[in-house]
Design a protein around this motif. Structure first.
Motif, PDB file in Angstrom:
ATOM      1  N   PRO A 297       5.920  64.520  35.300  1.00  0.00           N
ATOM      2  CA  PRO A 297       6.931  63.689  34.633  1.00  0.00           C
ATOM      3  C   PRO A 297       8.322  64.295  34.759  1.00  0.00           C
ATOM      4  O   PRO A 297       8.467  65.514  34.859  1.00  0.00           O
ATOM      5  CB  PRO A 297       6.469  63.668  33.177  1.00  0.00           C
ATOM      6  N   PRO A 298       9.332  63.439  34.730  1.00  0.00           N
ATOM      7  CA  PRO A 298      10.701  63.958  34.769  1.00  0.00           C
ATOM      8  C   PRO A 298      11.010  64.727  33.482  1.00  0.00           C
ATOM      9  O   PRO A 298      10.351  64.510  32.451  1.00  0.00           O
ATOM     10  CB  PRO A 298      11.558  62.697  34.871  1.00  0.00           C
ATOM     11  N   PRO A 299      11.992  65.608  33.522  1.00  0.00           N
ATOM     12  CA  PRO A 299      12.336  66.392  32.341  1.00  0.00           C
ATOM     13  C   PRO A 299      12.602  65.524  31.107  1.00  0.00           C
ATOM     14  O   PRO A 299      12.291  65.913  29.991  1.00  0.00           O
ATOM     15  CB  PRO A 299      13.605  67.150  32.759  1.00  0.00           C
ATOM     16  N   GLU A 300      13.150  64.332  31.322  1.00  0.00           N
ATOM     17  CA  GLU A 300      13.441  63.435  30.202  1.00  0.00           C
ATOM     18  C   GLU A 300      12.188  63.068  29.409  1.00  0.00           C
ATOM     19  O   GLU A 300      12.259  62.739  28.235  1.00  0.00           O
ATOM     20  CB  GLU A 300      14.123  62.145  30.698  1.00  0.00           C
ATOM     21  N   PHE A 301      11.039  63.119  30.031  1.00  0.00           N
ATOM     22  CA  PHE A 301       9.786  62.750  29.371  1.00  0.00           C
ATOM     23  C   PHE A 301       9.159  63.911  28.620  1.00  0.00           C
ATOM     24  O   PHE A 301       8.310  63.699  27.761  1.00  0.00           O
ATOM     25  CB  PHE A 301       8.782  62.209  30.389  1.00  0.00           C
TER      26      PHE A 301
ATOM     27  N   ALA B 150       4.888  62.352  20.820  1.00  0.00           N
ATOM     28  CA  ALA B 150       3.597  61.683  21.037  1.00  0.00           C
ATOM     29  C   ALA B 150       3.637  60.258  20.485  1.00  0.00           C
ATOM     30  O   ALA B 150       3.084  59.326  21.087  1.00  0.00           O
ATOM     31  CB  ALA B 150       2.472  62.484  20.387  1.00  0.00           C
ATOM     32  N   GLU B 151       4.310  60.086  19.363  1.00  0.00           N
ATOM     33  CA  GLU B 151       4.422  58.752  18.761  1.00  0.00           C
ATOM     34  C   GLU B 151       5.196  57.803  19.676  1.00  0.00           C
ATOM     35  O   GLU B 151       4.796  56.666  19.891  1.00  0.00           O
ATOM     36  CB  GLU B 151       5.115  58.853  17.400  1.00  0.00           C
ATOM     37  N   ASP B 152       6.319  58.275  20.222  1.00  0.00           N
ATOM     38  CA  ASP B 152       7.105  57.431  21.129  1.00  0.00           C
ATOM     39  C   ASP B 152       6.333  57.129  22.412  1.00  0.00           C
ATOM     40  O   ASP B 152       6.411  56.013  22.944  1.00  0.00           O
ATOM     41  CB  ASP B 152       8.449  58.092  21.453  1.00  0.00           C
TER      42      ASP B 152
ATOM     43  N   HIS C 286       4.000  54.391  21.659  1.00  0.00           N
ATOM     44  CA  HIS C 286       4.719  53.110  21.636  1.00  0.00           C
ATOM     45  C   HIS C 286       4.968  52.617  23.061  1.00  0.00           C
ATOM     46  O   HIS C 286       4.786  51.428  23.353  1.00  0.00           O
ATOM     47  CB  HIS C 286       6.053  53.231  20.889  1.00  0.00           C
ATOM     48  N   LEU C 287       5.390  53.515  23.913  1.00  0.00           N
ATOM     49  CA  LEU C 287       5.656  53.148  25.305  1.00  0.00           C
ATOM     50  C   LEU C 287       4.384  52.661  25.991  1.00  0.00           C
ATOM     51  O   LEU C 287       4.407  51.654  26.701  1.00  0.00           O
ATOM     52  CB  LEU C 287       6.268  54.334  26.057  1.00  0.00           C
ATOM     53  N   ARG C 288       3.286  53.352  25.774  1.00  0.00           N
ATOM     54  CA  ARG C 288       1.990  52.917  26.337  1.00  0.00           C
ATOM     55  C   ARG C 288       1.655  51.500  25.866  1.00  0.00           C
ATOM     56  O   ARG C 288       1.202  50.666  26.643  1.00  0.00           O
ATOM     57  CB  ARG C 288       0.876  53.865  25.936  1.00  0.00           C
ATOM     58  N   ARG C 289       1.884  51.243  24.570  1.00  0.00           N
ATOM     59  CA  ARG C 289       1.586  49.923  24.019  1.00  0.00           C
ATOM     60  C   ARG C 289       2.500  48.869  24.636  1.00  0.00           C
ATOM     61  O   ARG C 289       2.042  47.820  25.070  1.00  0.00           O
ATOM     62  CB  ARG C 289       1.750  49.944  22.497  1.00  0.00           C
TER      63      ARG C 289
ATOM     64  N   LEU D 182      -0.562  49.849  28.743  1.00  0.00           N
ATOM     65  CA  LEU D 182      -1.332  50.823  29.494  1.00  0.00           C
ATOM     66  C   LEU D 182      -2.608  51.165  28.728  1.00  0.00           C
ATOM     67  O   LEU D 182      -2.611  51.112  27.503  1.00  0.00           O
ATOM     68  CB  LEU D 182      -0.513  52.098  29.717  1.00  0.00           C
ATOM     69  N   PRO D 183      -3.643  51.547  29.438  1.00  0.00           N
ATOM     70  CA  PRO D 183      -4.891  51.920  28.733  1.00  0.00           C
ATOM     71  C   PRO D 183      -4.733  53.209  27.947  1.00  0.00           C
ATOM     72  O   PRO D 183      -3.896  54.010  28.171  1.00  0.00           O
ATOM     73  CB  PRO D 183      -5.903  52.090  29.860  1.00  0.00           C
TER      74      PRO D 183
END
Length: 133
Positions: A111-115, A120-122, A125-128, A132-133
């Protein structure tokens, strides 16, 4: 809202394709074009035909075949006869090809440094949001 969505999408694309483009790093690390590296990584999940690889990579079969031939010369892939249809060839990784594919996958998947600072909560949210599974 549409303007916000377009802005966020544009920034996400820039992050992935401009700021953190791993294609050059992958190509340099394994000493071949990114397309050939991508061919190898697509074989990590199992052997495939030229037609299947062309479909997966949105390319034409003759171009994929040419690149597979080059990978074959480097002893990174093997072509074997399809036991169900002797006219077809199945492409699979050699042990050396698997090692290079895994190396390419590790570089591309970092992953890029920004990630790395996203909570974990964010990320959940992004997965949702991205479904994404």
């Amino acid at each position: 809202m549409t303007g916000d969505a377009a802005h966020v999408w544009r920034e996400m694309r820039a992050l992935m394709l401009e700021k953190h483009d791993t294609r050059r790093a992958v190509a340099d690390a394994i000493g071949m074009s990114f397309l050939r590296a991508k061919l190898l990584t697509k074989l990590l999940t199992g052997d495939r035909t030229i037609t299947e690889l062309a479909e997966i990579l949105a390319s034409d079969a003759p171009y994929i075949s040419l690149n597979v031939r080059e990978l074959e010369k480097r002893e990174l892939v093997l072509r074997t006869e399809d036991p169900k249809d002797r006219r077809r060839r199945i492409i699979g990784l050699t042990d050396t090809g698997r090692l290079l594919a895994e190396k390419a996958r590790a570089i591309a998947d970092a992953p890029p440094p920004e990630f790395t600072t996203v909570s974990a909560e964010d990320l959940a949210h992004l997965r949702r949001i991205l479904q994404l599974p």
